[in-house]
Write a protein that holds these residues in place. Structure first.
Motif: not given
Length: 89
Positions: A23-24, A71-75, A79-81
């Motif tokens: 999350r962070q 989910r939007k940030l992961a898309a 790489d951060a996910a």
């Protein structure tokens, strides 16, 4: 199912949240502060800090909004996910 696939599934489930560290990492990768995330969700910054630390979990309504944001940030920042990606604090 392998662990990477479970982590991916967790990111796309409606109200399932990734691990606190992820999350962070997603927030940092997007260049967002905890205060910006909190404002978008409608909570205090300390709530986001506690969610990212794994101390508390958001309630259902906030959980849906937070999961949607993640989910939007992961898309945008896949790489951060990934588990084990560097933690940029």
């Amino acid at each position: 199912m392998s662990d990477p696939l479970r982590r991916i599934d967790a990111l796309v489930e409606e109200d399932t949240l990734p691990a606190p560290r992820i999350r962070q990492q997603l927030r940092v990768a997007a260049g967002l502060t905890q205060a910006e995330v909190a404002d978008a969700i409608g909570v205090q910054r300390v709530a986001v800090a506690r969610w990212e630390a794994g101390l508390t979990q958001p309630h259902r309504g906030n959980r849906l909004k937070y999961a949607h944001l993640l989910r939007k940030l992961a898309a945008k920042h896949p790489d951060a996910a990934i588990e084990g990606a560097p933690n940029e604090g």
